[in-house]
Design an enzyme around this catalytic site. Structure first.
Site, PDB file in Angstrom:
ATOM      1  CE  LYS A 204      -3.207   2.969   0.215  1.00  0.00           C
ATOM      2  NZ  LYS A 204      -3.997   3.304  -0.980  1.00  0.00           N
ATOM      3  CB  CYS A 258      -2.809   9.034  -0.917  1.00  0.00           C
ATOM      4  SG  CYS A 258      -4.557   9.099  -0.632  1.00  0.00           S
TER       5      CYS A 258
HETATM    6  N1  SAJ Z   1      -0.042  14.757  -9.442  1.00  0.00           N
HETATM    7  C1  SAJ Z   1       0.964  15.385 -10.180  1.00  0.00           C
HETATM    8  N2  SAJ Z   1       1.377  14.816 -11.349  1.00  0.00           N
HETATM    9  C2  SAJ Z   1       0.829  13.648 -11.810  1.00  0.00           C
HETATM   10  C3  SAJ Z   1      -0.199  13.025 -11.038  1.00  0.00           C
HETATM   11  C4  SAJ Z   1      -0.623  13.595  -9.854  1.00  0.00           C
HETATM   12  O1  SAJ Z   1       1.475  16.438  -9.795  1.00  0.00           O
HETATM   13  O2  SAJ Z   1       1.220  13.187 -12.888  1.00  0.00           O
HETATM   14  C5  SAJ Z   1      -0.462  15.352  -8.167  1.00  0.00           C
HETATM   15  C6  SAJ Z   1      -1.927  15.691  -8.150  1.00  0.00           C
HETATM   16  O3  SAJ Z   1      -2.122  17.015  -8.617  1.00  0.00           O
HETATM   17  C7  SAJ Z   1      -2.273  15.582  -6.665  1.00  0.00           C
HETATM   18  C8  SAJ Z   1      -1.337  14.492  -6.167  1.00  0.00           C
HETATM   19  O4  SAJ Z   1      -0.303  14.370  -7.147  1.00  0.00           O
HETATM   20  O5  SAJ Z   1      -1.966  16.784  -5.980  1.00  0.00           O
HETATM   21  C9  SAJ Z   1      -1.998  13.137  -5.928  1.00  0.00           C
HETATM   22  O6  SAJ Z   1      -2.691  12.857  -7.098  1.00  0.00           O
HETATM   23  P1  SAJ Z   1      -3.246  11.367  -7.413  1.00  0.00           P
HETATM   24  O7  SAJ Z   1      -3.800  11.417  -8.794  1.00  0.00           O
HETATM   25  O8  SAJ Z   1      -2.227  10.373  -7.111  1.00  0.00           O
HETATM   26  O9  SAJ Z   1      -4.472  11.248  -6.456  1.00  0.00           O
HETATM   27  P2  SAJ Z   1      -4.771  10.554  -5.048  1.00  0.00           P
HETATM   28  O10 SAJ Z   1      -3.729  10.881  -4.056  1.00  0.00           O
HETATM   29  O11 SAJ Z   1      -6.167  10.936  -4.744  1.00  0.00           O
HETATM   30  O12 SAJ Z   1      -4.793   8.965  -5.338  1.00  0.00           O
HETATM   31  C10 SAJ Z   1      -3.715   8.145  -5.077  1.00  0.00           C
HETATM   32  C11 SAJ Z   1      -3.854   6.948  -5.993  1.00  0.00           C
HETATM   33  N3  SAJ Z   1      -2.693   6.103  -5.876  1.00  0.00           N
HETATM   34  C12 SAJ Z   1      -2.103   5.683  -7.028  1.00  0.00           C
HETATM   35  O13 SAJ Z   1      -2.516   6.030  -8.136  1.00  0.00           O
HETATM   36  C13 SAJ Z   1      -0.925   4.790  -6.874  1.00  0.00           C
HETATM   37  C14 SAJ Z   1      -5.047   6.122  -5.600  1.00  0.00           C
HETATM   38  O14 SAJ Z   1      -5.133   4.934  -6.370  1.00  0.00           O
HETATM   39  C15 SAJ Z   1      -4.918   5.760  -4.136  1.00  0.00           C
HETATM   40  O15 SAJ Z   1      -6.005   4.942  -3.722  1.00  0.00           O
HETATM   41  C16 SAJ Z   1      -4.914   7.016  -3.331  1.00  0.00           C
HETATM   42  O16 SAJ Z   1      -3.736   7.779  -3.709  1.00  0.00           O
HETATM   43  C17 SAJ Z   1      -4.886   6.594  -1.885  1.00  0.00           C
HETATM   44  O17 SAJ Z   1      -6.019   6.591  -1.319  1.00  0.00           O
HETATM   45  O18 SAJ Z   1      -3.880   6.093  -1.418  1.00  0.00           O
END
Ligand code: SAJ
Length: 418
Positions: A204, A258
């Protein structure tokens, strides 16, 4: 006969999980310490923004399949889905898990099952949860089946991903894992992979750490390209043509509860080894200040406060969550340095999005900053906004706006990573 379920913690994960188990035919008791959550749910209402959740809650509450309480009652299966935030020193705050487990001691009985879902330090299930449960004199796993089953749902698509995503089932022993797998089979259609609790806990954390490290690589590349005079978005688009390269996107920082949190669990437990993980967190956490420096170069500070218009302040697009949002940090940096900030985010101020908000925020401003790529910002009326601005500047931190339209309206278009 379906097992009776008690879910501790009715947030982004606990409530949808309670709903899915209730819809699968289980009698579910949802437990939360927040009276507002309990009051709302008793009326079949929800206080978190998640598509289709309100309707689903209403249905199972009306059917009497989901009941709510401020404390646990007897059940066959207890699922702990409480927050595991980080403390100011970046250490893991496991106190919610501890309190939730303690709250089971009055009701737990021989033959019950306890499943931890919260993202936790590696070893938490065996070293924190199990010893608390054994204070009852019952033994794990002989009397109580214990396991760890992390979720991997994306906020905004939770109800769908809870069913169709694969999941990892960590059991304190093989029999426990097998039994816990049968519980998730009640509503999960994705693959269920069985392993140990520690492996599941590590997976995780690492799933989100993998993403955080890759975003840090994209952010570092953006900084390099700015100095090298190259367009990072063109570099990434061309690199990703390679069949085995998949660059993520640079941005103003990494928010949410996360990616911005989970990697710190490993840094805390393996500080001498988790160097790349720590540095990646630091790179991502440096982005709000990097964007602030870009703004200072476009709109130098002066005695009279310069007005900056920010589009979007949530941590990611099209949701209302501002937890750990990098844009909130950017707003603080601007205000602490004498800038006047006007924010437009229809997901945060919950009003019906209209040009009126944009016009108000852009009036006499020196710069529009696109902080979050909400779909509603796809159609910005640049020609209507341009005459209102003191200076026609745009800084796009997400490679999202229509550069040509902006330029046609007379804007100077700046971009993160260019
Ligand atoms: N972000 C970037 N660049 C990217 C992708 C995201 O800067 O290319 C930023 C986003 O703007 C945001 C942050 O990262 O601020 C997190 O974005 P995210 O799309 O990872 O969204 P979360 O945190 O809601 O979801 C993640 C996901 N984990 C993965 O994809 C491995 C989700 O599947 C998890 O369930 C979730 O964390 C969690 O609950 O752990």
């Amino acid at each position: 006969m379906k097992p009776t379920i008690c879910i501790i913690g009715l947030g982004y994960i606990g409530l949808p999980t309670a709903v899915m188990l209730a819809k699968s035919g289980c009698d579910v008791l949802g437990v939360d310490v927040n009276p507002k959550v309990i009051e709302a749910l008793k009326k079949g209402e929800v206080i978190i923004e998640e598509p289709f959740l309100a309707e689903a809650v209403q249905q199972v509450v009306a059917e009497g399949k989901l009941k709510v309480s401020h404390k646990p009652k007897e059940a066959d299966v207890f699922i702990i889905t409480v927050p595991t935030p980080i403390l100011s020193n970046k250490g893991a705050d496991m106190s919610y898990v501890e309190k939730a487990t303690e709250s089971l001691l009055e009701v737990i009985k021989k033959g019950d099952t306890v499943i931890l879902e919260s993202t936790s330090r590696v070893g938490a299930t065996e070293e924190l949860v199990t010893p608390i449960l054994e204070k009852t004199g019952l033994h794990v796993p002989q009397d109580i089946c214990v396991g760890y089953c992390p979720e991997r749902v994306l906020p905004g698509k939770i109800l769908e991903e809870l069913v169709y995503n694969s999941r990892i089932i960590g059991g304190i022993d093989a029999a426990s894992a097998k039994h816990i797998k049968s519980i998730y089979e009640l509503f999960v259609k994705g693959e269920l992979y069985v392993t140990s609790t520690k492996t599941a806990e590590m997976c995780k954390i690492m799933e989100n750490t993998f993403r955080d490290v890759n975003i840090a690589l994209a952010n570092e590349l953006a900084k390099v390209c700015e100095v090298a005079g190259i367009n990072v978005w063109e570099v990434i688009a061309l690199c990703n043509k390679h069949p085995r390269v998949n660059f993520l996107s640079p941005g103003p920082g990494v928010g949410g509860h996360c990616l911005a949190v989970d990697p710190w669990f490993l840094v805390e437990d393996y500080p001498e080894i988790a160097k790349l993980i720590c540095l990646s967190r630091q790179i991502n956490d440096s982005m709000p200040a990097h964007v602030f420096e870009r703004i200072q170069r476009i709109v130098p500070q002066a005695d009279d406060p310069k007005k900056i218009c920010i589009l979007g302040m949530t941590y990611k697009p099209d949701i209302d969550d501002i937890r750990e949002s990098p844009i909130v940090e950017l707003i603080h940096l601007l205000e602490d340095n004498g800038y006047e900030v006007a924010v437009v985010d229809p997901y945060v101020d919950k009003n019906v999005y209209s040009t009126k908000e944009l016009v108000e925020a852009c009036k006499e401003s020196e710069l529009i900053v696109l902080g979050v790529q909400h779909q509603v910002f796809q159609e910005i009326p640049f020609s209507q906004l341009a005459p209102l601005m003191n200076k026609k500047n745009i800084l796009d931190t997400r490679h999202f706006l229509d550069r040509e339209e902006a330029k046609k309206a007379g804007f100077t278009y700046y971009e993160l990573g260019v």
